[in-house]
Design a protein around this motif. Structure first.
Motif, mmCIF file in Angstrom:
data_model
loop_
_atom_site.group_PDB
_atom_site.id
_atom_site.type_symbol
_atom_site.label_atom_id
_atom_site.label_comp_id
_atom_site.label_asym_id
_atom_site.label_seq_id
_atom_site.Cartn_x
_atom_site.Cartn_y
_atom_site.Cartn_z
ATOM 1 N N THR A 243 0.835 -1.198 0.000
ATOM 2 C CA THR A 243 0.000 0.000 0.000
ATOM 3 C C THR A 243 0.870 1.248 0.000
ATOM 4 O OG1 THR A 243 -1.710 -1.208 1.227
ATOM 5 C CG2 THR A 243 -1.873 1.194 1.200
ATOM 6 N N PHE A 244 1.952 1.208 0.748
ATOM 7 C CA PHE A 244 2.903 2.321 0.794
ATOM 8 C C PHE A 244 3.494 2.582 -0.593
ATOM 9 C CE2 PHE A 244 7.417 3.558 1.271
ATOM 10 C CZ PHE A 244 7.270 4.781 1.919
ATOM 11 N N LEU A 245 3.818 1.509 -1.306
ATOM 12 C CA LEU A 245 4.426 1.658 -2.626
ATOM 13 C C LEU A 245 3.408 2.069 -3.681
ATOM 14 C CD1 LEU A 245 6.785 -1.448 -2.684
ATOM 15 C CD2 LEU A 245 7.421 0.944 -2.318
ATOM 16 N N ARG A 246 2.181 1.568 -3.529
ATOM 17 C CA ARG A 246 1.146 1.863 -4.533
ATOM 18 C C ARG A 246 -0.219 1.605 -3.915
ATOM 19 N NH1 ARG A 246 -1.561 -1.271 -8.418
ATOM 20 N NH2 ARG A 246 -0.280 -3.120 -8.025
ATOM 21 N N GLY A 247 -0.980 2.685 -3.622
ATOM 22 C CA GLY A 247 -2.297 2.546 -3.007
ATOM 23 C C GLY A 247 -3.305 1.998 -4.001
ATOM 24 N N PRO A 248 -4.604 2.054 -3.700
ATOM 25 C CA PRO A 248 -5.242 2.567 -2.489
ATOM 26 C C PRO A 248 -5.236 1.565 -1.336
ATOM 27 C CG PRO A 248 -6.904 1.872 -4.057
ATOM 28 C CD PRO A 248 -5.581 1.687 -4.736
ATOM 29 N N ARG A 249 -5.918 1.939 -0.247
ATOM 30 C CA ARG A 249 -5.840 1.159 0.990
ATOM 31 C C ARG A 249 -6.880 0.053 1.102
ATOM 32 N NH1 ARG A 249 -3.915 4.691 5.994
ATOM 33 N NH2 ARG A 249 -2.477 6.108 4.973
ATOM 34 N N GLN A 250 -7.947 0.134 0.337
ATOM 35 C CA GLN A 250 -9.007 -0.873 0.441
ATOM 36 C C GLN A 250 -8.688 -2.034 -0.493
ATOM 37 O OE1 GLN A 250 -12.874 1.283 0.020
ATOM 38 N NE2 GLN A 250 -13.229 0.464 2.057
ATOM 39 N N TRP A 251 -8.332 -3.164 0.101
ATOM 40 C CA TRP A 251 -7.892 -4.324 -0.671
ATOM 41 C C TRP A 251 -9.059 -5.250 -0.987
ATOM 42 C CZ3 TRP A 251 -3.025 -6.087 -2.349
ATOM 43 C CH2 TRP A 251 -1.942 -5.252 -2.039
ATOM 44 N N VAL A 252 -8.885 -6.005 -2.084
ATOM 45 C CA VAL A 252 -9.687 -7.195 -2.317
ATOM 46 C C VAL A 252 -8.705 -8.367 -2.354
ATOM 47 C CG1 VAL A 252 -9.652 -6.844 -4.849
ATOM 48 C CG2 VAL A 252 -11.340 -8.389 -3.801
ATOM 49 N N LEU A 253 -8.987 -9.370 -1.521
ATOM 50 C CA LEU A 253 -8.082 -10.499 -1.322
ATOM 51 C C LEU A 253 -8.836 -11.805 -1.546
ATOM 52 C CD1 LEU A 253 -6.556 -9.191 2.042
ATOM 53 C CD2 LEU A 253 -5.471 -9.039 -0.217
ATOM 54 N N LYS A 254 -8.081 -12.879 -1.710
ATOM 55 C CA LYS A 254 -8.739 -14.189 -1.783
ATOM 56 C C LYS A 254 -7.725 -15.312 -1.642
ATOM 57 C CE LYS A 254 -8.067 -16.193 -6.191
ATOM 58 N NZ LYS A 254 -8.094 -17.585 -6.663
ATOM 59 N N SER A 255 -8.156 -16.385 -0.998
ATOM 60 C CA SER A 255 -7.339 -17.592 -0.929
ATOM 61 C C SER A 255 -8.147 -18.747 -0.372
ATOM 62 C CB SER A 255 -6.106 -17.395 -0.048
ATOM 63 O OG SER A 255 -5.402 -18.618 0.087
ATOM 64 N N PRO A 256 -8.016 -19.943 -0.962
ATOM 65 C CA PRO A 256 -8.631 -21.132 -0.366
ATOM 66 C C PRO A 256 -8.094 -21.449 1.023
ATOM 67 C CG PRO A 256 -8.060 -21.531 -2.658
ATOM 68 C CD PRO A 256 -7.424 -20.228 -2.271
ATOM 69 N N GLN A 257 -6.825 -21.090 1.281
ATOM 70 C CA GLN A 257 -6.237 -21.392 2.585
ATOM 71 C C GLN A 257 -7.048 -20.785 3.721
ATOM 72 O OE1 GLN A 257 -1.907 -21.046 3.271
ATOM 73 N NE2 GLN A 257 -2.389 -19.801 5.054
ATOM 74 N N HIS A 258 -7.685 -19.646 3.481
ATOM 75 C CA HIS A 258 -8.451 -18.989 4.540
ATOM 76 C C HIS A 258 -9.572 -19.874 5.061
ATOM 77 C CE1 HIS A 258 -6.084 -15.613 3.508
ATOM 78 N NE2 HIS A 258 -6.868 -15.078 2.594
ATOM 79 N N CYS A 259 -10.024 -20.855 4.261
ATOM 80 C CA CYS A 259 -11.084 -21.770 4.720
ATOM 81 C C CYS A 259 -10.726 -22.408 6.053
ATOM 82 C CB CYS A 259 -11.330 -22.878 3.688
ATOM 83 S SG CYS A 259 -12.179 -22.376 2.178
ATOM 84 N N GLU A 260 -9.447 -22.749 6.239
ATOM 85 C CA GLU A 260 -9.035 -23.416 7.469
ATOM 86 C C GLU A 260 -8.287 -22.479 8.415
ATOM 87 O OE1 GLU A 260 -6.732 -26.691 6.077
ATOM 88 O OE2 GLU A 260 -5.006 -25.469 5.490
ATOM 89 N N GLN A 261 -8.313 -21.169 8.103
ATOM 90 C CA GLN A 261 -7.630 -20.189 8.947
ATOM 91 C C GLN A 261 -8.533 -18.994 9.217
ATOM 92 O OE1 GLN A 261 -4.914 -21.111 10.249
ATOM 93 N NE2 GLN A 261 -4.149 -22.699 8.889
ATOM 94 N N LEU A 262 -9.826 -19.235 9.431
ATOM 95 C CA LEU A 262 -10.754 -18.116 9.620
ATOM 96 C C LEU A 262 -10.477 -17.352 10.918
ATOM 97 C CD1 LEU A 262 -14.124 -19.633 8.347
ATOM 98 C CD2 LEU A 262 -12.682 -17.921 7.217
ATOM 99 N N GLY A 263 -10.028 -18.045 11.948
ATOM 100 C CA GLY A 263 -9.686 -17.364 13.197
ATOM 101 C C GLY A 263 -8.564 -16.363 12.996
ATOM 102 N N PRO A 264 -7.388 -16.798 12.526
ATOM 103 C CA PRO A 264 -6.303 -15.839 12.261
ATOM 104 C C PRO A 264 -6.699 -14.763 11.261
ATOM 105 C CG PRO A 264 -5.452 -18.080 12.298
ATOM 106 C CD PRO A 264 -6.943 -18.196 12.370
ATOM 107 N N LEU A 265 -7.460 -15.137 10.240
ATOM 108 C CA LEU A 265 -7.872 -14.160 9.231
ATOM 109 C C LEU A 265 -8.668 -13.021 9.862
ATOM 110 C CD1 LEU A 265 -8.088 -13.551 6.095
ATOM 111 C CD2 LEU A 265 -10.340 -14.646 6.243
ATOM 112 N N MET A 266 -9.657 -13.359 10.677
ATOM 113 C CA MET A 266 -10.539 -12.326 11.224
ATOM 114 C C MET A 266 -9.892 -11.567 12.386
ATOM 115 S SD MET A 266 -12.816 -12.458 9.055
ATOM 116 C CE MET A 266 -13.763 -11.094 9.760
ATOM 117 N N ARG A 267 -8.981 -12.214 13.095
ATOM 118 C CA ARG A 267 -8.253 -11.468 14.130
ATOM 119 C C ARG A 267 -7.286 -10.465 13.496
ATOM 120 N NH1 ARG A 267 -8.875 -16.529 16.781
ATOM 121 N NH2 ARG A 267 -6.924 -17.384 15.943
#
Length: 417
Positions: A243-267
């Motif tokens: 973001t520092f190198l090239r904005g903007p700040r509102q990201w769109v992200l995605k990964s299948p890995q998040h299926c099993e890491q919802l706790g770390p993701l949301m924290r």
């Protein structure tokens, strides 16, 4: 004109073309060094930097490189590819550490209300994240940037304004299309396409992505034992730096890995809006293992259809059981569940819901950008593939689907033939 329907007749008993055979033969006698110390030295020589950041990464690097080295089924081409991948990850880690040292204010940058797409591979996540990224107010991660997020010192755009990292990605994509031309019909990772931030997590040697590159169950078990809160925190630092190198700040992200890491993701991203995509696991598995088996004609010494399908049935089940277990960690006022069969004509209503939960205005300009993307990227744009789960892998859809009753019970999932 209708897109071509492709069939791979030699999927599990490949007949290599002269280009594929020539590349494999050329590398057959080459020694590929996967010693972690040698890999680190190569990254230091490439960047001119020596500080990799927190030293605890070394244990993970040893496990990562050790898993690759222990995989005796790899061709030398795949060992060479994975060697280069590790050196690239180490180089990027060095560059990130140096950037954070020079500009400590990066740590104060907020990652504001990201939209995060969570779902199985082949479940529409790529379509959805690329669609949302059409909104110019969103920061996304194109494939070329996911591979080299931070430029080498002294490296900048050429006289035509082309970033050399992008140019290298174009060359890599063209080469891949020569070696495995049908991949484009399955999952075309062209340089401008939006990619998964799991590639960034790999800078901390803490993601599941290595499982897609080799047969590394020991890495899976090691990864599943990691404290992902720490590694998702590292991911946030990478996103802050980007973001520092090239904005903007509102990201769109995605990964299948998040299926099993919802706790770390949301924290890590507590104000995120999460879009869960859901598809018949049979369709996901047959698509994934077909794509992997096709790539294995150059990655592996022998195709192992039984081992491949067994591994990914188990892996998809682990991902989905974790998703069902932890789904309630994401509040109903900041998440939406999207059935795959709804991602073909009803996208605009889905986006309206997502943007309302995200507290972001769905402007006329954003709507027009979404419509242009949908018009320019119909499903099967590069052709479609005819799958043969029974013929290639000896499994019936009903046999596999019986493992996933818990998932069908929880979400709106339609059985696919």
């Amino acid at each position: 004109m209708a897109a071509a329907v492709l069939a791979i007749e030699d999927l599990t008993s490949p007949v290599l073309d002269p280009v594929q055979r020539g590349i494999l033969d050329q590398l057959e006698a080459v020694t590929i060094d996967l010693d972690p110390a040698a890999l680190m030295a190569e990254a230091i020589a490439k960047t001119g930097l020596e500080d990799f950041g927190p030293s605890d990464f070394r244990q993970r690097l040893d496990a990562y490189a050790g898993a690759v080295d222990a995989d005796s089924g790899n061709t030398n081409l795949n060992r060479f590819i994975l060697h280069n991948r590790i050196v690239r990850l180490l180089s990027q880690r060095l560059l990130l550490t140096d950037l954070l040292r020079r500009y400590p204010e990066i740590h104060d940058i907020e990652i504001e209300k990201p939209i995060i797409v969570v779902g199985l591979p082949r479940s529409g996540t790529t379509h959805l994240v690329n669609l949302i990224a059409a909104d110019s107010r969103r920061r996304a991660l194109p494939y070329w940037e996911s591979q080299e997020p931070f430029p080498l010192h002294g490296e900048g755009p050429d006289v035509n304004g082309v970033d050399p990292r992008f140019a290298r990605s174009v060359t890599e994509h063209e080469s891949a299309n020569v070696v495995t031309p049908l991949i484009q019909a399955m999952h075309d990772r062209f340089p401008q396409a939006i990619e998964e931030e799991v590639e960034l997590l790999d800078l901390d040697f803490a993601s599941y992505v290595l499982e897609w590159h080799g047969r590394v169950p020991q890495w899976r078990d090691f990864y599943l034992g990691l404290d992902q809160d720490a590694h998702y925190g590292y991911l946030r630092s990478i996103l802050q730096a980007l973001t520092f190198l090239r904005g903007p700040r509102q990201w769109v992200l995605k990964s299948p890995q998040h299926c099993e890491q919802l706790g770390p993701l949301m924290r890590t991203f507590p104000d995120a809006t999460v879009a869960f995509t859901h598809r018949d696991p049979v369709a996901v598995i047959q698509s994934a293992v077909t794509m992997l088996a096709y790539g294995d004609r150059v990655r592996r010494k022998e195709i192992d259809p039984d081992g491949l399908v067994d591994y990914w049935i188990d892996r998809v089940e682990r991902l989905l059981r974790a998703c069902v277990r932890d789904r309630e960690l994401v509040g109903s006022d900041q998440s939406v569940d999207i059935a795959f069969h709804h991602l073909n004509g009803t996208e605009m209503s889905i986006l309206e819901t997502l943007y309302a939960y995200n507290g972001t205005e769905l402007t006329t300009e954003a709507r027009a950008a979404f419509r242009r993307y949908l018009d320019d990227n119909p499903r099967g744009k590069h052709g479609s593939l005819r799958y043969d789960l029974q013929g290639h892998f000896g499994r019936s859809p009903d046999e596999i689907r019986a493992r996933f009753g818990f998932y069908f019970d929880r979400f709106d999932v339609r059985e696919e033939a």
